[in-house]
Design a protein around this motif. Structure first.
Motif, PDB file in Angstrom:
ATOM      1  N   GLY A 270       0.807  -1.212   0.000  1.00 48.64           N
ATOM      2  CA  GLY A 270       0.000   0.000   0.000  1.00 48.64           C
ATOM      3  C   GLY A 270       0.839   1.260   0.000  1.00 48.64           C
ATOM      4  O   GLY A 270       0.422   2.305  -0.542  1.00 48.64           O
ATOM      5  N   VAL A 271       2.042   1.193   0.579  1.00 51.10           N
ATOM      6  CA  VAL A 271       2.919   2.366   0.630  1.00 51.10           C
ATOM      7  C   VAL A 271       3.466   2.685  -0.747  1.00 51.10           C
ATOM      8  O   VAL A 271       3.451   3.838  -1.200  1.00 51.10           O
ATOM      9  N   LEU A 272       3.959   1.663  -1.459  1.00 49.49           N
ATOM     10  CA  LEU A 272       4.541   1.908  -2.775  1.00 49.49           C
ATOM     11  C   LEU A 272       3.470   2.257  -3.799  1.00 49.49           C
ATOM     12  O   LEU A 272       3.691   3.087  -4.695  1.00 49.49           O
ATOM     13  N   GLU A 273       2.305   1.646  -3.699  1.00 47.35           N
ATOM     14  CA  GLU A 273       1.252   1.883  -4.683  1.00 47.35           C
ATOM     15  C   GLU A 273       0.537   3.212  -4.478  1.00 47.35           C
ATOM     16  O   GLU A 273      -0.333   3.592  -5.269  1.00 47.35           O
ATOM     17  N   ALA A 274       0.925   3.922  -3.416  1.00 49.64           N
ATOM     18  CA  ALA A 274       0.314   5.234  -3.194  1.00 49.64           C
ATOM     19  C   ALA A 274       0.686   6.208  -4.302  1.00 49.64           C
ATOM     20  O   ALA A 274      -0.100   7.119  -4.633  1.00 49.64           O
ATOM     21  N   HIS A 275       1.876   6.020  -4.876  1.00 49.26           N
ATOM     22  CA  HIS A 275       2.303   6.900  -5.977  1.00 49.26           C
ATOM     23  C   HIS A 275       1.723   6.371  -7.289  1.00 49.26           C
ATOM     24  O   HIS A 275       1.884   5.199  -7.620  1.00 49.26           O
ATOM     25  N   ARG A 276       1.057   7.218  -8.024  1.00 46.94           N
ATOM     26  CA  ARG A 276       0.378   6.783  -9.240  1.00 46.94           C
ATOM     27  C   ARG A 276       1.332   6.520 -10.386  1.00 46.94           C
ATOM     28  O   ARG A 276       1.018   5.760 -11.299  1.00 46.94           O
ATOM     29  N   ASP A 277       2.497   7.130 -10.382  1.00 42.52           N
ATOM     30  CA  ASP A 277       3.486   6.940 -11.440  1.00 42.52           C
ATOM     31  C   ASP A 277       4.275   5.659 -11.154  1.00 42.52           C
ATOM     32  O   ASP A 277       4.950   5.549 -10.121  1.00 42.52           O
ATOM     33  N   LEU A 278       4.194   4.677 -12.048  1.00 41.71           N
ATOM     34  CA  LEU A 278       4.871   3.395 -11.831  1.00 41.71           C
ATOM     35  C   LEU A 278       6.375   3.556 -11.676  1.00 41.71           C
ATOM     36  O   LEU A 278       7.029   2.801 -10.954  1.00 41.71           O
ATOM     37  N   ASN A 279       6.940   4.515 -12.380  1.00 42.77           N
ATOM     38  CA  ASN A 279       8.392   4.717 -12.327  1.00 42.77           C
ATOM     39  C   ASN A 279       8.851   5.383 -11.040  1.00 42.77           C
ATOM     40  O   ASN A 279      10.041   5.436 -10.761  1.00 42.77           O
TER      41      ASN A 279
END
Length: 680
Positions: A617-626
């Motif tokens: 959930g922490v990493l997926e908070a950013h919408r930009d995959l890169n």
């Protein structure tokens, strides 16, 4: 579909077993036919009652055996044929009316034979032809029948080699005596079979066994008739010469047999008997050539000296006994598809392959336990594919001259096991559990013995931990779970788990997995086995899908060596002097597949380093995959000397902001800093 296939397979196996059992019954009844005719000194026929008692132990064969024996005695025109028919009838009725006799020991059942002979023949002798010699003959035949009955009954359950050889020899002796006088095209069937047995014994057992077999079969004619046993010397010498060339295989044994036969046959048999003897020998040679290697192998096993079991010392401690029991459980679970224990299989292989080896004394008397364990492990590997010389450990390969034969025998025996694929994962896991428990028991004993006066020293490092978490939007609890624990002085454990889904169900799955994992590691399980155990428990708990990601770090606080195990987990971050290092793994979570792939990542942490573990959930908070991992790295570079809890709160706050204040999934951040221990 799989159920139909399994049912069909079971029916096939049942049909094969039924066919094999019927074939064995026919062979036994055929043996009864010839054993009834076997005569000693032309007047004594003790084999008939003995074989009825032995075969009659199988209740379905009792009356067929009585009928076959009666037909055989009538066709052969045995002396006192009516009294012998009454003896057979008496035995059949006694076993039928008193079925409890079959539950008695062999000694009780064997006594039926002399009782029947004494009562029936003794009564007839008293009524019609009373004589002292007749009574001596009856008593002698009764005693012989008692001994033969006991020998044949004991053979079925014999465990000692001497008992097996005695029973098998008596059975074979009766068959050969029953063939006395039977001929095909002027050739004696008894002579052909006798020579074949000699050749087989020489090939399987060598010179000594060949000579013994030759003397036995050469003495046969003098047992059934009052003649000089001149043939015994010829056959004994022939077996000795043939067996001495055993190492050359069948060609060597056949050459030695024919050479000795040609040299002495004319002297012992005369010119009239030489031609018939050589024709019989030629047929025996042809039978040996056609004998499959498997039959020779089994005959060699039958003759071989058993490998003695390693006896535990009388003063072994309960800890040692527990270790042995756990290892035995592990070995037997590894061979769940075998009809016999791996220990017995290994002993049979060793009897055949190691017999007569000069190094056998060293292997089996000085290093017997190590040899048994090694061969059992090789047997387990042989069930997965053919064994090569590279499979032998160096200490054994350096002195074993029969490595190829040993490995071939192990591969052959291993191939007979039929493991059930659906059970492989569970049984292999249980075997690993017991193996690991045995190692733990042994290690605990060693540590206890070495604990006095041998301190391990204080850790040079310590771990400070901070953790921040928040549930997904509109959820009451987070499905993530975290554990930080000290397993023993100098070992720090950090585990982050993420259960499938969200809410209380996910929290229960991840919490259960981490609690069990912590308990197993604290008990002394290796991380690999502990993770496999948790995986199997999750699979067995429910039939529906229920997995959990595991992110595990085990830090050695003496030297900073750290092992990471990431099963379906997000990347971890290490902030050190050289920047941020990202640790990734592509393993699946626990609770999905039985065959769990566990791979350790090893890093050395130093004083001042930061270790960060996050849920997805922490990493997926950013919408930009890169940018999913880059924003965490940049945030760590700005962390400075802040406390782990402050860093965790900042990262979680930033993740919530990137998600717009409504986290789409549970968020957990764990930050651990490596610091210098106060006592260091």
């Amino acid at each position: 579909m799989s159920g139909q296939t399994r049912t069909h397979s079971m029916r096939q196996q049942t049909g094969v077993l039924a066919g094999s059992e019927f074939f064995l019954d026919v062979l036994l009844l055929g043996a009864v036919f010839f054993l009834v005719r076997a005569a000693l000194l032309e007047e004594l026929f003790p084999f008939g009652p003995a074989v009825i008692i032995a075969v009659g132990a199988r209740r379905r064969l009792l009356w067929p055996a009585v009928v076959v024996a009666a037909v055989s005695a009538w066709l052969a025109g045995l002396p006192q044929v009516y009294s012998r028919l009454l003896i057979f009838l008496f035995l059949g009725l006694a076993c039928t009316l008193y079925p409890s006799l079959n539950q008695r020991g062999p000694l009780t059942r064997a006594t039926l034979a002399p009782v029947a002979i004494t009562l029936v023949r003794g009564l007839g002798l008293t009524l019609w032809q009373p004589s002292f010699y007749g009574w001596v003959q009856v008593i002698f035949e009764a005693l012989l029948a008692w001994g033969l009955s006991l020998g044949l009954l004991e053979t079925a359950t014999a465990r000692r080699q001497e008992e097996r050889l005695l029973g098998g020899g008596l059975f074979l002796l009766g068959l050969l005596l029953g063939l006395q006088g039977w001929q095909v095209s002027g050739l004696s069937i008894q002579g052909i079979i006798s020579r074949y047995i000699l050749l087989l014994a020489a090939l399987a057992g060598g010179a000594g066994t060949g000579a013994a077999a030759g003397a036995a079969v050469g003495f046969l004619p003098s047992l059934s008739a009052l003649i000089t046993p001149s043939l015994a010397g010829l056959m004994a010498f022939t077996g000795l010469v043939a067996g001495s060339l055993k190492n050359l295989g069948k060609p060597g044994v056949i050459s030695g047999f024919l050479l000795a036969h040609l040299v002495l046959a004319n002297y012992f048999l005369g010119s009239d008997g030489v031609q018939a003897a050589l024709r019989e020998s030629g047929l025996a040679v042809l039978f040996l050539v056609a004998t499959p290697p498997l039959l020779v192998y089994y005959f060699r096993e039958f003759l071989a000296v058993p490998v003695a079991a390693q006896q535990a010392p009388a003063d072994t401690s309960p800890r040692d006994n527990l270790k042995v029991a756990l290892k035995s459980l592990a070995q037997n679970l590894k061979f769940h598809g075998f009809n016999e224990s791996p220990l017995e299989t290994v002993r049979q292989v060793a009897r055949a392959a190691c017999r007569g080896c000069p190094a056998g004394k060293v292997c089996w008397e000085l290093e017997g336990e190590q040899m048994l364990n090694t061969l059992q492990e090789l047997l387990h590997r042989g069930s997965q594919g053919p064994l090569t010389l590279a499979a032998l450990p160096e200490w054994l390969a350096s002195r074993c001259n029969r490595g190829r034969e040993l490995l071939a025998a192990l591969t052959t025996r291993a191939g007979k096991g039929q493991p059930q694929p659906l059970e492989d994962g569970l049984t292999n896991w249980l075997a690993s559990i017991f193996d690991n428990l045995a190692v733990m028991v042994e290690n605990r004993g060693i540590k206890k013995e070495n604990s006095a006066g041998s301190g391990t020293g204080q850790p040079a490092l310590k771990i400070s931990v901070g953790m921040a978490a928040t549930p997904r939007h509109r959820a009451e609890v987070t499905g993530d779970a975290f554990v930080a624990a000290t397993l023993e002085p100098g070992r720090q454990l950090l585990i982050l788990g993420d259960g499938m889904g969200a809410g209380r169900e996910a929290a229960d799955a991840s919490g259960t997995a981490l609690e069990l994992l912590q308990d197993l590691l604290a008990a002394g399980f290796s991380p690999e086995l502990a993770l496999r155990t948790v995986n199997m428990v999750l699979l067995l708990r429910t039939t529906r899908e229920n997995f959990t990601t595991i992110d595990l770090a085990m830090v050695n606080c003496h030297n900073g060596q750290t092992e990471f195990y990431k099963l379906g987990a997000c990347p971890s971050f290490i902030q050190g002097k050289d920047g941020v290092k990202i640790l990734r793994s592509h393993s699946l979570p626990v609770g999905i597949l039985e065959d769990l792939q566990v791979e350790a990542l090893k890093e050395e942490l130093q004083e001042g380093d930061l270790l960060v573990m996050v849920s997805d959930g922490v990493l997926e908070a950013h919408r930009d995959l890169n940018e999913k991992e880059k924003w965490v790295s940049k945030a760590l570079q700005r962390a400075g000397d802040a406390r782990p809890q402050e860093i965790a709160d900042r990262l979680l706050k930033q993740a919530r902001a990137l998600a717009g204040g409504n986290p789409p999934d549970d968020m957990t951040v764990v930050v651990a800093r490596v610091e210098k221990a106060a006592s260091a």
